[in-house]
Design a protein around this motif. Structure first.
Motif, PDB file in Angstrom:
ATOM      1  N   GLU A 591       0.821  -1.206   0.000  1.00 52.98           N
ATOM      2  CA  GLU A 591       0.000   0.000   0.000  1.00 52.98           C
ATOM      3  C   GLU A 591       0.858   1.260   0.000  1.00 52.98           C
ATOM      4  O   GLU A 591       0.530   2.248  -0.678  1.00 52.98           O
ATOM      5  N   ASN A 593       3.846   1.696  -1.306  1.00 52.25           N
ATOM      6  CA  ASN A 593       4.368   1.894  -2.652  1.00 52.25           C
ATOM      7  C   ASN A 593       3.329   2.532  -3.558  1.00 52.25           C
ATOM      8  O   ASN A 593       3.609   3.502  -4.275  1.00 52.25           O
ATOM      9  N   LEU A 594       2.126   1.990  -3.534  1.00 52.79           N
ATOM     10  CA  LEU A 594       1.070   2.497  -4.409  1.00 52.79           C
ATOM     11  C   LEU A 594       0.639   3.901  -3.993  1.00 52.79           C
ATOM     12  O   LEU A 594       0.412   4.763  -4.854  1.00 52.79           O
ATOM     13  N   SER A 597       3.127   6.614  -5.143  1.00 53.84           N
ATOM     14  CA  SER A 597       3.023   6.883  -6.575  1.00 53.84           C
ATOM     15  C   SER A 597       1.781   7.702  -6.890  1.00 53.84           C
ATOM     16  O   SER A 597       1.823   8.633  -7.702  1.00 53.84           O
ATOM     17  N   VAL A 615      -6.441   4.247  -5.177  1.00 53.23           N
ATOM     18  CA  VAL A 615      -5.504   3.240  -4.650  1.00 53.23           C
ATOM     19  C   VAL A 615      -6.259   1.981  -4.237  1.00 53.23           C
ATOM     20  O   VAL A 615      -5.819   0.853  -4.527  1.00 53.23           O
ATOM     21  N   VAL A 618      -7.227  -0.085  -7.295  1.00 52.67           N
ATOM     22  CA  VAL A 618      -6.113  -0.839  -7.879  1.00 52.67           C
ATOM     23  C   VAL A 618      -5.772  -2.043  -7.006  1.00 52.67           C
ATOM     24  O   VAL A 618      -5.537  -3.149  -7.522  1.00 52.67           O
ATOM     25  N   ARG A 628      -1.612  -6.259   1.360  1.00 56.96           N
ATOM     26  CA  ARG A 628      -1.459  -4.811   1.262  1.00 56.96           C
ATOM     27  C   ARG A 628      -0.576  -4.238   2.370  1.00 56.96           C
ATOM     28  O   ARG A 628       0.112  -3.229   2.161  1.00 56.96           O
ATOM     29  N   VAL A 648       2.321  -5.507  -8.139  1.00 56.23           N
ATOM     30  CA  VAL A 648       2.626  -4.204  -7.529  1.00 56.23           C
ATOM     31  C   VAL A 648       3.374  -3.336  -8.534  1.00 56.23           C
ATOM     32  O   VAL A 648       3.127  -2.122  -8.636  1.00 56.23           O
ATOM     33  N   GLY A 651       0.814  -1.980 -10.668  1.00 57.54           N
ATOM     34  CA  GLY A 651      -0.060  -1.077  -9.936  1.00 57.54           C
ATOM     35  C   GLY A 651       0.536   0.300  -9.729  1.00 57.54           C
ATOM     36  O   GLY A 651      -0.202   1.293  -9.626  1.00 57.54           O
ATOM     37  N   LEU A 652       1.859   0.411  -9.675  1.00 55.66           N
ATOM     38  CA  LEU A 652       2.494   1.711  -9.525  1.00 55.66           C
ATOM     39  C   LEU A 652       2.122   2.659 -10.658  1.00 55.66           C
ATOM     40  O   LEU A 652       2.077   3.889 -10.465  1.00 55.66           O
ATOM     41  N   VAL A 655      -2.145   3.441 -10.586  1.00 54.10           N
ATOM     42  CA  VAL A 655      -2.706   4.375  -9.620  1.00 54.10           C
ATOM     43  C   VAL A 655      -2.604   5.827 -10.086  1.00 54.10           C
ATOM     44  O   VAL A 655      -3.278   6.697  -9.518  1.00 54.10           O
TER      45      VAL A 655
END
Length: 1102
Positions: A591, A593-594, A597, A615, A618, A628, A648, A651-652, A655
């Motif tokens: 979470e 990391n996302l 971003s 977020v 995603v 997460r 992940v 996902g970066l 988001v």
């Protein structure tokens, strides 16, 4: 020698120092003491000598005397200590004719300074009184002579006066150098009693001079020399004792310590012990206690550094689970009402009949009541089954009727809810997502007015649940932000990016090899395109060219963005690029990391609840809910699985809500289920108008059919097919390539393009790109025209198209070397131009500025530092050990002011702090390259790293000095040493940044070890040439050592003045340069950071 000669001209300084002190001391004599008439006259004379020498002191001894008044008062402030003068007056009467004049003082110290203060000679140079032809008793050490007449000490004589009469031993409290027939007062901190002859050794104790042989009347006098402690320490008050006056010495009491040259005893600290007559305090008890305390603290940090974050994450997880549970309960309640409504609809006719009979029965009851009231008749026929009505029921009936009317006017909440479900099954009335407040939804459109974290989470999960419900209702629509049930259910779209390319060709600079050739086509918004082909076909190169990341190549052809010849970099803020490697921060959770971003790349105007919603979408769509709050993991520390890490990685980019999403092999290493889950999430993105293109390897047939378009690249970067997935089998079948039974079509086509399978129709893999060109009417390159002839297919099979090959020309080694050099220079030039290229922003998205991104970075890096607390604890432990060892082994030497210990300190602190600072930029280079390529501020990244490291810059000197200072016990204050170390750590940290950024980890560590050692060795070399002087000034250890030594030397006053001046003269240091040294160290640190930031900008991934 040149330097020493320059300093030799400063002789008068030291002389003037001595006399100025005398004068000041005499001037401040205690009124309680009643001096004789001669003593008062002597005071006046000495004051005049001080006036004469004051100007010389300021002009020539500024390098070792910062404040003339303070330094000389500490050396010659005889307030209440003038008994030695009065004693001499009582013994010798008016002895003004025996006191050295300003000229004699200059003459004596000129010879001393001329030798750099390093000579062991304790005699003056030959003069008119003492030479080979004239040597009276006063020329001997400890003796003086009279001039035979009163000398006016107010005058500055040009020549030394004759002193050859009435030679007598020097008075106590004075020293009389050999070869000079006059007396000079001893400074404070010295012990100058009358000497006694030691008949065993023949010397005058406590001094080391001897009386002349054969002269029976010659006795021992007072001291004979005042010089640096290295040359002669006879007059220095011995260690373990203190000398309140120059003629009295007292042993230190228990609980006190007295250094050499002390005028008073110093009390020991509470955690140390001092025996009687000791020179230093025993700090071992304090050191042991401090080591235990700091070690305990470090152990706690080592084991519990990440517990703070873990506890915080658990609390957040509980809040998030509560919000999700509340939303699920609301949705379930809504579904139950819908189910009840459907059941009611199925039995609608039966329910209507039952309601009709019920209302008819009620009507009959009312009619019977009316007949009783007005007609007083018997009950109506057919109503006998109703219960009898009481006599007074008329009033109650009227009240009941009024109540019924009121209820009809104002229906109940339940009725309203049922009516809303009947009229609008998908409406929100009566089922607010936030249970307990029915009006809050109306007051919070799209989450803009949400403030608390629980409200934001309920808002986000409510939106996701509504999208899930819509997905269940309509299988063609999904919940990935495509449908916004919070408003009117319309599909939201993003700014579209259509990328068209024609005759796209990439050729290596300086080579003749094509990486991509004659690629023509288009990738469109709202569609998911796949790029497939054998290894070496240029798939990644093709995506890099579309994303504007191709470097070191010559590109021809055209790329149009939305039909216009614009640079793809103009849309950088709304373009997502997923690299092949999983470049994510391993010491952050999924979470975190996302969320980082999303914060840095989404619009700055977007409300926080909407960012949280994105977020959460995603995380939900990629199936990362279960992990997460788990760390992604690194090589050393296990984290989530490889498939989850890959998601992940994707996902970066998801988001930030891109309009163009380019992915390089996102399904590599994933199983079939994970690949399908990922592709479903991407298809949901495509429904919002996102243009998605990815490189694909060995997809299953189900996965293959989920794509809209497919691009097959043959070897050499040529297009074999570009079109819809539904028509790919039809096209290949039209040219005689059919897919065998039970064979996956994409695998079969790749085998053909690789040349592993030969079609039965006789078509070769070399012909496939030409057939596609002919099929679409594209021009065929001249060197490939022979493939157009199907009859000559067999004879042309030996040709290759890996490169444009003209006639082979032999090139000399020098020519080939020159071409390679030109190519490398051009590549570097292109790289720098691309780094500093400024393009027009056409994305219409205003991302957060440098200040806000800096705040986000500081928060993220602080979490990473807490999770890396074990490394920090090890760094501090190493500093503790180094400080304890160096402090024990290198006790401060009064002769050199502790220069050896400080030299080792500079090396040790530089090494340990540099190696630790390398981690700041060495470990996350790949992550930085990815973030900077996506448009995140490099300045915010650099400043945040430096800001967080300031904590270590402040704390590490304390950790080191907590051991070194109390074990080595220097005279300088803890604060002055701390300031030097802070500036030193700041300087070496900046140098470490530049090394870590520019070099790879292995050579960076080597440079970090070599630099401090080599530069410290250079800083300690003699400055005998201009080049060496420049090199020494350029070395930062020189300034750190000068600051350490001058801060320590400044505390050596009184009898230590000559030692201080001699040492600083030999070292080339200036006692007034302490603040300048700190400023220069800070300047070096800032300059190193500027260089490091420049390297950060230009050393992007090639």
């Amino acid at each position: 020698m040149e330097t020493r000669k320059n300093h030799a001209s400063r002789i008068p300084i030291v002389l003037s120092l001595l006399y100025f002190t005398l004068l000041q001391g005499i001037q401040c004599a205690d009124n309680a003491f009643a001096p004789s008439f001669y003593s008062e006259e002597i005071y006046k004379e000495l004051q005049n000598i001080a006036t004469l020498l004051n100007k010389d002191i300021k002009a020539n001894l500024g390098f070792c005397i910062k404040n003339v008044k303070n330094d000389w008062e500490e050396a010659f402030d005889f307030k209440g200590k003038l008994d030695f003068i009065d004693s001499c007056v009582k013994k010798k009467g008016d002895f003004r004719d025996r006191i050295c004049t300003a000229t004699e003082i200059r003459y004596y110290f000129h010879g001393f300074v001329e030798q750099g203060g390093a000579s062991s000679a304790n005699y003056a140079k030959p003069n008119k009184n003492c030479n080979l032809t004239s040597w009276v008793s006063g020329c001997e050490p400890g003796w003086s002579c009279s001039a035979g007449k009163n000398i006016d000490l107010k005058k500055d004589f040009k020549e030394i006066p004759y002193r050859t009469k009435n030679c007598q031993p020097c008075c106590e409290g004075f020293f009389c150098p050999q070869g000079l027939t006059c007396m000079i007062p001893c400074p404070l901190g010295s012990y100058c009693p009358m000497a006694k002859l030691n008949h065993t050794t023949g010397t005058c104790d406590p001094y080391s001079y001897q009386i002349p042989q054969g002269e029976t009347n010659h006795t021992c006098g007072s001291a004979d020399i005042w010089s640096g402690v290295v040359n002669n320490s006879d007059i220095f008050c011995s260690p373990g004792s203190y000398c309140p006056t120059t003629t009295r010495k007292v042993s230190c009491d228990s609980g006190y310590y007295c250094r050499m040259g002390s005028t008073h005893q110093n009390r020991c600290s509470k955690l140390s012990s001092c025996n009687p007559s000791t020179a230093t305090q025993n700090m071992h008890a304090y050191g042991a206690l401090l080591i235990v305390a700091l070690s305990t603290l470090l152990i706690i940090i080592y084991n519990c550094s990440d517990q703070i974050l873990a506890t915080r994450e658990r609390r957040k997880a509980k809040s998030r689970e509560a919000a999700a549970r509340q939303v699920r309960e609301t949705v379930q309640a809504r579904e139950r009402w819908k189910a009840a409504k459907n059941v009611a609809k199925k039995g609608k006719s039966g329910l209507q009949d039952q309601l009709s009979r019920t209302f008819s029965r009620r009507k009959s009851v009312r009619e019977a009541e009316q007949s009783k009231v007005f007609n007083q008749s018997k009950p109506a026929t057919g109503d006998t089954f109703l219960p009898p009505v009481p006599p007074d029921s008329s009033n109650k009936s009227e009240q009941s009727s009024a109540a019924t009317k009121a209820q009809k006017k104002e229906p109940s909440n339940l009725t309203k809810m049922m009516n809303s479900l009947e009229n609008d099954p998908q409406g929100n009335e009566g089922f607010n997502l936030q249970i307990g407040d029915k009006n809050i939804k109306k007051q919070m459109p799209k989450g803009k007015n949400l403030h608390t974290q629980s409200q934001i989470l309920r808002y986000a999960y409510g939106q996701i649940e509504k999208e899930k419900a819509q997905q269940e209702k309509n299988k063609n629509l999904t919940f990935s932000g495509v449908i916004s049930m919070a408003t009117d259910g319309e599909v939201t779209t993003r700014p579209v990016i259509e990328v068209a390319f024609k005759d796209l060709t990439l050729t290596l600079k300086g080579k003749r090899k094509h990486l991509l050739r004659c690629v023509t086509g288009k990738i469109m918004p709202g569609r998911v395109s796949a790029v497939m082909g054998p290894s070496g076909a240029g798939k990644t190169t093709f995506l890099s060219a579309l994303a504007g990341k191709a470097r070191g190549c010559l590109m021809s052809g055209s790329i149009l963005i939305n039909g216009k010849p614009e640079s793809i970099h103009c849309y950088q803020k709304i373009i997502g690029y997923v690299p092949q490697d999983d470049i994510v921060h391993g010491n952050l959770t999924v979470e975190e990391n996302l969320r980082f971003s999303a914060r840095c790349r989404l619009s700055a105007d977007m409300p926080k609840p909407d960012k949280v919603l994105i977020v959460e979408r995603v995380i939900e769509s990629l199936g990362l809910q279960a992990v997460r709050d788990s760390l992604v993991g690194t090589v050393e520390k296990r984290g989530i699985s490889g498939g989850q890490r890959k998601r992940v990685n994707v996902g970066l980019e998801m988001v930030m809500e891109p309009s163009l999403l380019i992915l390089d092999e996102p399904t590599t290493g994933l199983d079939s289920a994970s690949s399908t889950l990922l592709l479903k999430a991407l298809r949901r993105e495509a429904l919002e108008g996102v243009n998605i293109c990815m490189v694909l390897h060995q997809p299953s047939y189900t996965l293959f059919r989920m794509f809209d378009d497919i691009i097959f690249l043959a070897k050499g970067g040529l297009t074999a097919y570009h079109g819809p997935v539904k028509k790919v089998e039809e096209y290949f079948a039209s040219i005689g390539i059919t897919v065998p039974d039970r064979v996956n079509p994409p695998d079969h086509f790749i085998d053909i393009l690789e040349g592993l399978v030969k079609p039965s129709s006789g078509v070769t893999h070399e012909q496939l790109p030409v057939r596609w060109m002919l099929h679409n009417g594209y021009p065929v390159p001249p060197d490939m025209l022979h493939y157009a002839d199907q009859i000559a297919a067999a004879s042309s099979s030996s040709h290759t198209n890996d490169a444009i090959k003209g006639p082979d020309e032999e090139q000399s080694f020098a020519g080939e070397f020159w071409e390679d050099m030109k190519s490398n220079v051009q590549n570097h030039k292109d790289h720098i131009e691309a780094t500093f290229l400024k393009t027009k922003d056409l994305s219409n998205r205003r991302t957060p500025g440098v200040a806000r991104q800096y705040r986000y970075y500081v928060g993220r890096i602080s979490k990473q530092q807490l999770r890396e607390g074990k490394s920090q604890a090890v760094d501090y432990l190493l500093l503790l050990v180094a400080g304890a060892i160096l402090g024990t082994l290198t006790k401060v030497n009064d002769e050199t002011f502790g220069s050896l210990g400080y030299t080792y300190t500079v090396i040790a602190v530089s090494l340990l702090c540099k190696i630790a600072a390398l981690r700041s930029f060495s470990l996350d280079k790949l992550q930085y390259w990815r973030e900077s390529a996506s448009g995140i501020s490099s300045l915010a990244h650099f400043l945040s790293k430096d800001t967080v490291d300031l904590f270590n810059t402040i704390i590490k000197p304390v950790v080191y000095l907590s051991m070194f200072y109390f074990f080595s016990n220097p005279r300088s204050s803890f604060g002055s040493n701390y300031m030097v170390l802070v500036c030193l750590v700041y300087c070496v940290t900046g140098i470490a940044y530049a090394i870590a950024i520019y070099f790879e980890p292995a050579p960076a560590q080597l440079w970090s070890v070599l630099l401090p050692v080599v530069m410290t060795l250079i800083a300690n070399q003699k400055r005998d040439t201009t080049l060496m002087k420049i090199l020494v000034k350029l070395c930062y250890p020189n300034w750190a050592l000068e600051a350490f030594i001058t801060a320590n030397a400044e505390r050596y006053t009184g009898v230590w003045l000559i030692t201080r001046c001699s040492s600083l003269m030999n070292s080339g240091y200036n006692v007034s340069d302490y603040p300048i040294c700190l400023v220069i160290l800070i300047f070096y640190g800032i300059a190193a950071r500027v260089v490091a930031f420049f390297c950060l900008m230009i050393t992007q991934k090639k």
